[in-house]
Scaffold this active site. Structure first.
Site, mmCIF file in Angstrom:
data_model
loop_
_atom_site.group_PDB
_atom_site.id
_atom_site.type_symbol
_atom_site.label_atom_id
_atom_site.label_comp_id
_atom_site.label_asym_id
_atom_site.label_seq_id
_atom_site.Cartn_x
_atom_site.Cartn_y
_atom_site.Cartn_z
ATOM 1 N N ARG A 50 23.214 51.160 53.652
ATOM 2 C CA ARG A 50 22.802 49.758 53.482
ATOM 3 C C ARG A 50 23.794 49.007 52.604
ATOM 4 O O ARG A 50 24.085 47.827 52.849
ATOM 5 C CB ARG A 50 21.385 49.704 52.887
ATOM 6 C CG ARG A 50 20.803 48.296 52.862
ATOM 7 C CD ARG A 50 19.334 48.286 52.466
ATOM 8 N NE ARG A 50 19.124 48.739 51.101
ATOM 9 C CZ ARG A 50 17.925 48.867 50.529
ATOM 10 N NH1 ARG A 50 16.823 48.588 51.216
ATOM 11 N NH2 ARG A 50 17.821 49.277 49.279
ATOM 12 N N LYS A 149 21.618 42.859 50.382
ATOM 13 C CA LYS A 149 21.044 43.080 49.046
ATOM 14 C C LYS A 149 22.036 42.526 48.026
ATOM 15 O O LYS A 149 22.828 43.258 47.427
ATOM 16 C CB LYS A 149 20.770 44.570 48.846
ATOM 17 C CG LYS A 149 19.529 44.815 48.044
ATOM 18 C CD LYS A 149 19.019 46.204 48.153
ATOM 19 C CE LYS A 149 18.235 46.606 46.921
ATOM 20 N NZ LYS A 149 17.252 45.649 46.428
ATOM 21 N N GLU A 182 7.807 39.082 52.374
ATOM 22 C CA GLU A 182 7.723 40.275 51.517
ATOM 23 C C GLU A 182 7.306 39.829 50.131
ATOM 24 O O GLU A 182 6.948 38.669 49.934
ATOM 25 C CB GLU A 182 9.075 40.996 51.482
ATOM 26 C CG GLU A 182 10.224 40.147 50.979
ATOM 27 C CD GLU A 182 11.572 40.880 50.951
ATOM 28 O OE1 GLU A 182 11.599 42.108 51.093
ATOM 29 O OE2 GLU A 182 12.590 40.203 50.769
HETATM 30 N N1 PMP Z 1 12.447 43.570 49.079
HETATM 31 C C1 PMP Z 1 13.271 43.164 48.101
HETATM 32 C C2 PMP Z 1 13.535 41.717 47.940
HETATM 33 C C3 PMP Z 1 13.846 44.102 47.246
HETATM 34 O O1 PMP Z 1 14.673 43.698 46.273
HETATM 35 C C4 PMP Z 1 13.562 45.470 47.422
HETATM 36 C C5 PMP Z 1 14.198 46.500 46.515
HETATM 37 N N2 PMP Z 1 13.752 46.387 45.199
HETATM 38 C C6 PMP Z 1 12.669 45.839 48.430
HETATM 39 C C7 PMP Z 1 12.154 44.862 49.258
HETATM 40 C C8 PMP Z 1 12.330 47.284 48.663
HETATM 41 O O2 PMP Z 1 13.421 47.981 49.185
HETATM 42 P P1 PMP Z 1 13.682 49.516 48.863
HETATM 43 O O3 PMP Z 1 12.484 50.252 49.358
HETATM 44 O O4 PMP Z 1 14.912 49.852 49.619
HETATM 45 O O5 PMP Z 1 13.848 49.638 47.403
#
Ligand code: PMP
Length: 289
Positions: A50, A149, A182
């Site tokens: 990622r 990200k 989200e």
């Molecule tokens: N959404 C956002 C905006 C995030 O920053 C994150 C990570 N903290 C997630 C979802 C969850 O992703 P992951 O399971 O890969 O940590």
């Protein structure tokens, strides 16, 4: 604590970057948050994949090969004695001139911090979170794609502050169409009549590593999974709701916007997925040593 900074381990107090780093000036950079459980760096390859996808999107050249980066991450844990913890990996655009163009930034900086994290108080994992929907919208894929990200988290930070103004630890963020995207740092799931639902990533959700893990674990347990459009109506009327994220892990939600979700207690599907998640975390990833 030792921090990995551009190829060397330096003391925490000496781990400094230039004020001309475009990561600081413009949020121009990318990151990953990664967990280590009992000496196993959970799904490290997926995090690195990622990271490379994010880098490609923003035309950023990561100045290390994935194997070397993976080794540096393991080294960071070992040097700091972290067997259970949280790793923050950043790649900033690097030092450059003032002005948005990254053309003057010749060297991206790689930073690895191996530490620990606690996102929510322990008892909330047992009783569940009460959360609210906030006015700040998640940026859509046509603006700053949430799949990247990036170091620019301002709209999520605003949403987090709006949640706090309402006494909540987390917020549901909608997209411009009013569908659920989200939370500020977590993905969201609901269970309704035995099916697990989560917003499709086209709604502005990050393709979370924990989200993918939970989808896989649900499929293994023969729980039907649907990635789709969700509104608040579906969450309010769900049987169960929970959030996922590397830092958050898997946390139940029992109330949204003053509406009790299901029985008001963490439900059986949430609990079984939580148990399955904790069973896999120290077996799936890259072992230290
Ligand atoms: N959404 C956002 C905006 C995030 O920053 C994150 C990570 N903290 C997630 C979802 C969850 O992703 P992951 O399971 O890969 O940590």
């Amino acid at each position: 604590m030792k921090v990995f900074l551009d190829g060397a381990f330096v003391d925490k107090d000496d781990a400094k970057i230039s004020v001309f780093d475009h990561g600081l000036l413009y949020g121009d950079g990318i990151f990953e948050g990664i967990r280590v459980y009992r000496k196993c760096i959970y799904r490290l390859d997926e995090h690195l994949e990622r990271l490379w996808y994010s880098a490609k999107d923003i035309l950023l050249n990561i100045p290390m090969a994935p194997e070397a980066l993976s080794k540096a991450i393991c080294e960071s844990c070992k040097i700091n004695g972290i067997e259970d913890g949280y790793i923050r990996l950043l790649v900033t655009r690097g030092k450059g001139d003032l002005g948005l163009s990254p053309a003057s930034c010749s060297n991206a900086s790689v930073i690895i911090i191996a530490d620990t994290i606690r996102l929510y108080p322990e008892d909330h994992y047992k009783v569940g979170l009460s959360i609210v929907t906030v006015p700040t919208r998640r940026s859509g894929p046509a603006a700053l794609n949430p799949a990247i990200k990036s170091l620019n988290y301002l709209n999520n930070i605003l949403a987090k502050m709006e949640a706090a103004q309402h006494g909540a630890l987390e917020a549901i963020m909608l997209n411009d169409q009013g569908y659920v995207a989200e939370c500020t740092g977590d993905n969201v799931f609901i269970i309704h009549k035995g099916t697990l639902y989560t917003p499709d990533v086209s709604n502005g959700a990050l393709r979370g590593i924990t989200r993918s893990a939970v989808i896989e674990l649900a499929e293994k347990a023969n729980i039907p999974v649907k990635e789709c459009n969700l509104t608040r109506h579906e969450i309010w009327n769900a049987d169960e709701c929970f959030l996922t994220g590397t830092a958050a892990e898997l946390i139940p939600v029992v109330n949204l916007d003053g509406r009790v979700i299901g029985t008001g207690n963490p439900g059986p599907v949430t609990q079984s997925l939580h148990a399955a998640f904790h069973e896999e975390v120290s077996t799936r990833g890259t072992m230290l040593e």
